[in-house]
Design a protein around this motif. Structure first.
Motif, mmCIF file in Angstrom:
data_model
loop_
_atom_site.group_PDB
_atom_site.id
_atom_site.type_symbol
_atom_site.label_atom_id
_atom_site.label_comp_id
_atom_site.label_asym_id
_atom_site.label_seq_id
_atom_site.Cartn_x
_atom_site.Cartn_y
_atom_site.Cartn_z
ATOM 1 N N ARG A 258 -52.546 -5.362 -90.334
ATOM 2 C CA ARG A 258 -52.278 -4.083 -90.991
ATOM 3 C C ARG A 258 -53.560 -3.477 -91.559
ATOM 4 N NH1 ARG A 258 -46.830 -5.685 -94.364
ATOM 5 N NH2 ARG A 258 -45.438 -5.803 -92.582
ATOM 6 N N MET A 259 -54.398 -4.309 -92.133
ATOM 7 C CA MET A 259 -55.661 -3.810 -92.685
ATOM 8 C C MET A 259 -56.548 -3.262 -91.574
ATOM 9 S SD MET A 259 -56.431 -6.667 -95.646
ATOM 10 C CE MET A 259 -58.088 -6.123 -95.896
ATOM 11 N N ASP A 260 -56.583 -3.936 -90.430
ATOM 12 C CA ASP A 260 -57.378 -3.437 -89.296
ATOM 13 C C ASP A 260 -56.865 -2.075 -88.834
ATOM 14 O OD1 ASP A 260 -58.958 -5.688 -89.364
ATOM 15 O OD2 ASP A 260 -57.912 -6.714 -87.726
ATOM 16 N N ARG A 261 -55.528 -1.946 -88.731
ATOM 17 C CA ARG A 261 -54.961 -0.656 -88.326
ATOM 18 C C ARG A 261 -55.281 0.419 -89.360
ATOM 19 N NH1 ARG A 261 -50.233 -3.776 -86.998
ATOM 20 N NH2 ARG A 261 -49.210 -2.902 -88.829
ATOM 21 N N MET A 262 -55.223 0.056 -90.643
ATOM 22 C CA MET A 262 -55.514 1.020 -91.699
ATOM 23 C C MET A 262 -56.985 1.446 -91.649
ATOM 24 S SD MET A 262 -54.053 2.720 -93.997
ATOM 25 C CE MET A 262 -52.751 2.071 -94.950
ATOM 26 N N GLU A 263 -57.882 0.503 -91.404
ATOM 27 C CA GLU A 263 -59.304 0.844 -91.281
ATOM 28 C C GLU A 263 -59.533 1.768 -90.097
ATOM 29 O OE1 GLU A 263 -61.503 -2.799 -91.104
ATOM 30 O OE2 GLU A 263 -61.200 -3.238 -93.223
ATOM 31 N N SER A 264 -58.834 1.511 -88.997
ATOM 32 C CA SER A 264 -58.961 2.366 -87.823
ATOM 33 C C SER A 264 -58.481 3.782 -88.138
ATOM 34 C CB SER A 264 -58.153 1.770 -86.666
ATOM 35 O OG SER A 264 -58.171 2.618 -85.562
ATOM 36 N N ARG A 265 -57.362 3.888 -88.833
ATOM 37 C CA ARG A 265 -56.861 5.204 -89.226
ATOM 38 C C ARG A 265 -57.834 5.906 -90.146
ATOM 39 N NH1 ARG A 265 -50.606 3.561 -90.543
ATOM 40 N NH2 ARG A 265 -49.953 3.248 -88.393
ATOM 41 N N MET A 266 -58.399 5.167 -91.083
ATOM 42 C CA MET A 266 -59.359 5.772 -92.008
ATOM 43 C C MET A 266 -60.594 6.270 -91.265
ATOM 44 S SD MET A 266 -59.031 3.279 -95.335
ATOM 45 C CE MET A 266 -60.351 4.070 -96.199
ATOM 46 N N ASP A 267 -61.042 5.519 -90.270
ATOM 47 C CA ASP A 267 -62.186 5.962 -89.466
ATOM 48 C C ASP A 267 -61.859 7.268 -88.738
ATOM 49 O OD1 ASP A 267 -63.690 3.805 -90.270
ATOM 50 O OD2 ASP A 267 -63.310 2.619 -88.452
ATOM 51 N N ARG A 268 -60.647 7.349 -88.173
ATOM 52 C CA ARG A 268 -60.252 8.581 -87.487
ATOM 53 C C ARG A 268 -60.172 9.749 -88.464
ATOM 54 N NH1 ARG A 268 -56.444 5.122 -84.674
ATOM 55 N NH2 ARG A 268 -54.791 5.952 -85.997
ATOM 56 N N ILE B 20 -62.511 14.707 -90.808
ATOM 57 C CA ILE B 20 -63.096 15.388 -91.973
ATOM 58 C C ILE B 20 -64.502 15.866 -91.648
ATOM 59 C CG2 ILE B 20 -63.979 15.008 -94.320
ATOM 60 C CD1 ILE B 20 -61.506 13.253 -94.808
ATOM 61 N N ASP B 21 -65.279 15.026 -90.962
ATOM 62 C CA ASP B 21 -66.635 15.441 -90.571
ATOM 63 C C ASP B 21 -66.590 16.670 -89.662
ATOM 64 O OD1 ASP B 21 -67.668 13.365 -92.038
ATOM 65 O OD2 ASP B 21 -67.973 12.034 -90.318
ATOM 66 N N ARG B 22 -65.666 16.664 -88.702
ATOM 67 C CA ARG B 22 -65.532 17.821 -87.809
ATOM 68 C C ARG B 22 -65.120 19.064 -88.592
ATOM 69 N NH1 ARG B 22 -61.674 15.478 -83.437
ATOM 70 N NH2 ARG B 22 -62.673 13.483 -83.222
ATOM 71 N N LEU B 23 -64.221 18.888 -89.535
ATOM 72 C CA LEU B 23 -63.774 20.010 -90.351
ATOM 73 C C LEU B 23 -64.917 20.560 -91.193
ATOM 74 C CD1 LEU B 23 -61.366 21.727 -91.233
ATOM 75 C CD2 LEU B 23 -60.897 20.014 -92.992
ATOM 76 N N GLU B 24 -65.754 19.675 -91.739
ATOM 77 C CA GLU B 24 -66.913 20.128 -92.510
ATOM 78 C C GLU B 24 -67.859 20.956 -91.644
ATOM 79 O OE1 GLU B 24 -68.580 16.537 -94.108
ATOM 80 O OE2 GLU B 24 -67.302 16.600 -95.883
#
Length: 107
Positions: A53-63, A68-72
């Motif tokens: 679950r933590m790995d999936r959450m980290e992957s989601r956070m990276d996405r 956010i970077d693209r939006l900036e």
């Protein structure tokens, strides 16, 4: 049984009682050992699920960070365009108009 009979136990009875106590202690030990093994395996499985679950959450956070970077970047471009339009409008308001207005042409 009288008290004297209880005090004068037969040796085979002592051996039987001791064997029963040792057997009971061994069974309790084996049961505890099996329970500890079960708890350890269950805990390991739960930890594996949590790590997944933590790995999936980290992957989601990276996405999300990528989005956010693209939006900036897009907001930066929009700000640049707004500044360009604002500059154009200020220039257009302050620059002299070369085209004579219709009342000026009659004079």
């Amino acid at each position: 049984m009288t008290r004297s009979e209880l005090l004068a136990r037969k040796p085979w009875m002592d051996v039987t009682i001791r064997a029963a106590l040792i057997g009971a202690a061994v069974l309790v030990y084996l049961d505890l050992k099996a329970e500890i093994r079960y708890v350890r395996v269950d805990l390991g499985n739960r930890m594996d699920r949590m790590e997944s679950r933590m790995d999936r959450m980290e992957s989601r956070m990276d996405r999300i960070e990528t989005r956010i970077d693209r939006l900036e970047v897009k907001v930066g471009r929009l700000e640049t365009k707004i500044d360009e339009v604002r500059g154009y409008l200020k220039f257009d308001m302050t620059a002299p108009n070369e085209d004579p207005s219709p009342p000026d042409m009659k004079e």
